[in-house]
Design a protein around this motif. Structure first.
Motif, PDB file in Angstrom:
ATOM      1  N   UNK A 126      35.689  16.162  47.311  1.00 43.81           N
ATOM      2  CA  UNK A 126      34.568  16.679  46.521  1.00 43.81           C
ATOM      3  C   UNK A 126      33.513  17.159  47.500  1.00 43.81           C
ATOM      4  N   UNK A 127      33.127  18.420  47.378  1.00 41.44           N
ATOM      5  CA  UNK A 127      32.044  18.980  48.175  1.00 41.44           C
ATOM      6  C   UNK A 127      30.779  18.787  47.363  1.00 41.44           C
ATOM      7  N   UNK A 128      29.940  17.823  47.771  1.00 38.52           N
ATOM      8  CA  UNK A 128      28.859  17.310  46.938  1.00 38.52           C
ATOM      9  C   UNK A 128      27.474  17.681  47.456  1.00 38.52           C
ATOM     10  N   UNK A 129      26.665  18.272  46.570  1.00 37.41           N
ATOM     11  CA  UNK A 129      25.265  18.519  46.921  1.00 37.41           C
ATOM     12  C   UNK A 129      24.545  17.173  46.979  1.00 37.41           C
ATOM     13  N   UNK A 130      23.545  17.068  47.858  1.00 35.83           N
ATOM     14  CA  UNK A 130      22.826  15.798  47.994  1.00 35.83           C
ATOM     15  C   UNK A 130      21.863  15.570  46.838  1.00 35.83           C
ATOM     16  N   UNK A 131      21.141  16.614  46.433  1.00 35.55           N
ATOM     17  CA  UNK A 131      20.113  16.458  45.411  1.00 35.55           C
ATOM     18  C   UNK A 131      20.307  17.480  44.311  1.00 35.55           C
ATOM     19  N   UNK A 132      20.454  16.986  43.101  1.00 39.27           N
ATOM     20  CA  UNK A 132      20.640  17.854  41.947  1.00 39.27           C
ATOM     21  C   UNK A 132      19.319  18.010  41.206  1.00 39.27           C
ATOM     22  N   UNK A 133      19.096  19.204  40.639  1.00 38.63           N
ATOM     23  CA  UNK A 133      17.906  19.432  39.825  1.00 38.63           C
ATOM     24  C   UNK A 133      18.309  19.614  38.374  1.00 38.63           C
ATOM     25  N   UNK A 174      28.428   9.520  45.076  1.00 37.24           N
ATOM     26  CA  UNK A 174      29.429   9.052  46.046  1.00 37.24           C
ATOM     27  C   UNK A 174      29.807   7.603  45.747  1.00 37.24           C
ATOM     28  N   UNK A 175      28.785   6.781  45.459  1.00 35.05           N
ATOM     29  CA  UNK A 175      29.050   5.370  45.142  1.00 35.05           C
ATOM     30  C   UNK A 175      29.911   5.246  43.883  1.00 35.05           C
ATOM     31  N   UNK A 176      29.585   6.048  42.869  1.00 37.30           N
ATOM     32  CA  UNK A 176      30.352   5.996  41.630  1.00 37.30           C
ATOM     33  C   UNK A 176      31.797   6.430  41.871  1.00 37.30           C
ATOM     34  N   UNK A 177      31.962   7.465  42.692  1.00 37.06           N
ATOM     35  CA  UNK A 177      33.307   7.947  42.984  1.00 37.06           C
ATOM     36  C   UNK A 177      34.124   6.891  43.714  1.00 37.06           C
ATOM     37  N   UNK A 178      33.476   6.150  44.621  1.00 37.68           N
ATOM     38  CA  UNK A 178      34.186   5.106  45.357  1.00 37.68           C
ATOM     39  C   UNK A 178      34.753   4.065  44.404  1.00 37.68           C
ATOM     40  N   UNK A 179      34.063   3.854  43.270  1.00 36.77           N
ATOM     41  CA  UNK A 179      34.523   2.870  42.293  1.00 36.77           C
ATOM     42  C   UNK A 179      35.511   3.462  41.295  1.00 36.77           C
ATOM     43  N   UNK A 180      35.270   4.712  40.872  1.00 38.88           N
ATOM     44  CA  UNK A 180      36.065   5.298  39.795  1.00 38.88           C
ATOM     45  C   UNK A 180      37.214   6.193  40.280  1.00 38.88           C
ATOM     46  N   UNK A 181      37.092   6.721  41.497  1.00 38.02           N
ATOM     47  CA  UNK A 181      38.148   7.570  42.061  1.00 38.02           C
ATOM     48  C   UNK A 181      38.237   7.298  43.556  1.00 38.02           C
ATOM     49  N   UNK A 182      38.655   6.091  43.935  1.00 38.44           N
ATOM     50  CA  UNK A 182      38.608   5.663  45.335  1.00 38.44           C
ATOM     51  C   UNK A 182      39.437   6.498  46.302  1.00 38.44           C
ATOM     52  N   UNK A 183      40.417   7.240  45.808  1.00 41.15           N
ATOM     53  CA  UNK A 183      41.224   8.050  46.700  1.00 41.15           C
ATOM     54  C   UNK A 183      40.618   9.402  47.034  1.00 41.15           C
ATOM     55  N   UNK A 184      39.473   9.722  46.443  1.00 46.79           N
ATOM     56  CA  UNK A 184      38.845  11.032  46.631  1.00 46.79           C
ATOM     57  C   UNK A 184      37.806  10.966  47.750  1.00 46.79           C
ATOM     58  N   UNK A 185      37.925  11.833  48.733  1.00 55.04           N
ATOM     59  CA  UNK A 185      36.950  11.890  49.827  1.00 55.04           C
ATOM     60  C   UNK A 185      35.785  12.782  49.418  1.00 55.04           C
ATOM     61  N   UNK A 186      34.612  12.525  49.991  1.00 56.20           N
ATOM     62  CA  UNK A 186      33.419  13.309  49.666  1.00 56.20           C
ATOM     63  C   UNK A 186      32.788  13.866  50.940  1.00 56.20           C
ATOM     64  N   UNK A 187      32.464  15.140  50.908  1.00 61.33           N
ATOM     65  CA  UNK A 187      31.701  15.783  51.983  1.00 61.33           C
ATOM     66  C   UNK A 187      30.378  16.236  51.391  1.00 61.33           C
ATOM     67  N   UNK A 188      29.277  15.795  51.967  1.00 61.50           N
ATOM     68  CA  UNK A 188      27.960  16.202  51.501  1.00 61.50           C
ATOM     69  C   UNK A 188      27.606  17.565  52.100  1.00 61.50           C
ATOM     70  N   UNK A 189      27.117  18.456  51.266  1.00 61.43           N
ATOM     71  CA  UNK A 189      26.646  19.769  51.712  1.00 61.43           C
ATOM     72  C   UNK A 189      25.211  19.902  51.244  1.00 61.43           C
ATOM     73  N   UNK A 190      24.267  20.010  52.172  1.00 63.02           N
ATOM     74  CA  UNK A 190      22.862  19.917  51.786  1.00 63.02           C
ATOM     75  C   UNK A 190      21.934  20.634  52.740  1.00 63.02           C
TER      76      UNK A 190
END
Length: 217
Positions: free
Chosen positions: A57-64, A76-92
């Motif tokens: 998941x290419x994830x923005x840091x701050x959503x408006x 990211x924390x929620x994904x670690x619990x609900x989809x632990x196999x998915x990696x996250x890269x922050x783009x910000x």
């Protein structure tokens, strides 16, 4: 794509449709990167990733916008619990040390500035998909001080306290807002002062802003 190369499936999460379109065009210009979906909020990203299981998941840091209750770090924390196999890269656009550290501590596998070169983005996505950590060079520089002295980084709770201090709340109001005792708030403040190298509330707020822990703009 070379023989035997692995396709990396990417979900883009950003609250700006134009940004998502630009990222999709960049990523799909690479033979081994495939965009499988888009999300306009952190909550939508978590739900979609849990349902479709992308590699990254290419994830923005701050959503408006109206659904901005969940920022990228919380997602990211929620994904670690609900989809632990998915990696996250922050783009910000935010590259302050505190933002980087919080994202990585939450479980992000990469952190890339929006102003960076496309090659940095591709490298981070591929590294995350392979189980490694992908950080842009300037992000590595931000982390040097944290690695050298990790005890000086504020915890999530300490950051909440100093943010409320910046809003002008006294100890009792902070205690009420965070469901803590006043004694606990005072203990947090002592630790905050020590970590920031200050001895009063205004100085703590000023130093937190200088370090990128708080953004009062």
């Amino acid at each position: 794509m070379t023989a035997g190369a692995t396709t990396v499936r990417v979900l883009i999460a950003d609250d700006h449709a134009v940004v998502r379109a630009g990222l999709r065009a960049l990523l799909e210009g690479e033979a081994d990167l495939v965009v499988t979906g888009e999300a306009g909020s952190g909550a939508e990203a978590v739900a979609l990733a849990a349902r479709t299981g992308p590699d990254v998941v290419l994830m923005d840091l701050r959503f408006g916008g109206p659904e901005a209750g969940m920022d990228g770090t919380e997602a990211v924390r929620r994904l670690a619990a609900e989809a632990p196999g998915v990696a996250v890269v922050m783009l910000t656009g935010y590259t302050g040390r505190a933002d980087v550290v919080r994202a990585l501590e939450a479980g992000a596998r990469g952190y890339v500035p929006k102003a960076g070169a496309p090659e940095e983005l591709f490298r981070a996505v591929r590294a995350a998909a392979a189980g490694s950590v992908g950080l842009a060079p300037e992000i590595v520089g931000e982390l040097v001080g944290h690695v050298a002295d990790p005890a000086r980084s504020l915890s999530e709770r300490e950051t909440e306290v100093v943010r409320l201090v910046a809003e002008g709340l006294g100890n009792r109001a902070i205690a009420t807002a965070l469901f803590l005792s006043e004694a606990t708030v005072k203990t947090h403040l002592v630790r905050i002062y020590r970590k920031l190298g200050v001895d009063n509330r205004p100085a703590a707020v000023s130093e937190a802003v200088r370090r990128g822990i708080l953004d009062l703009t």
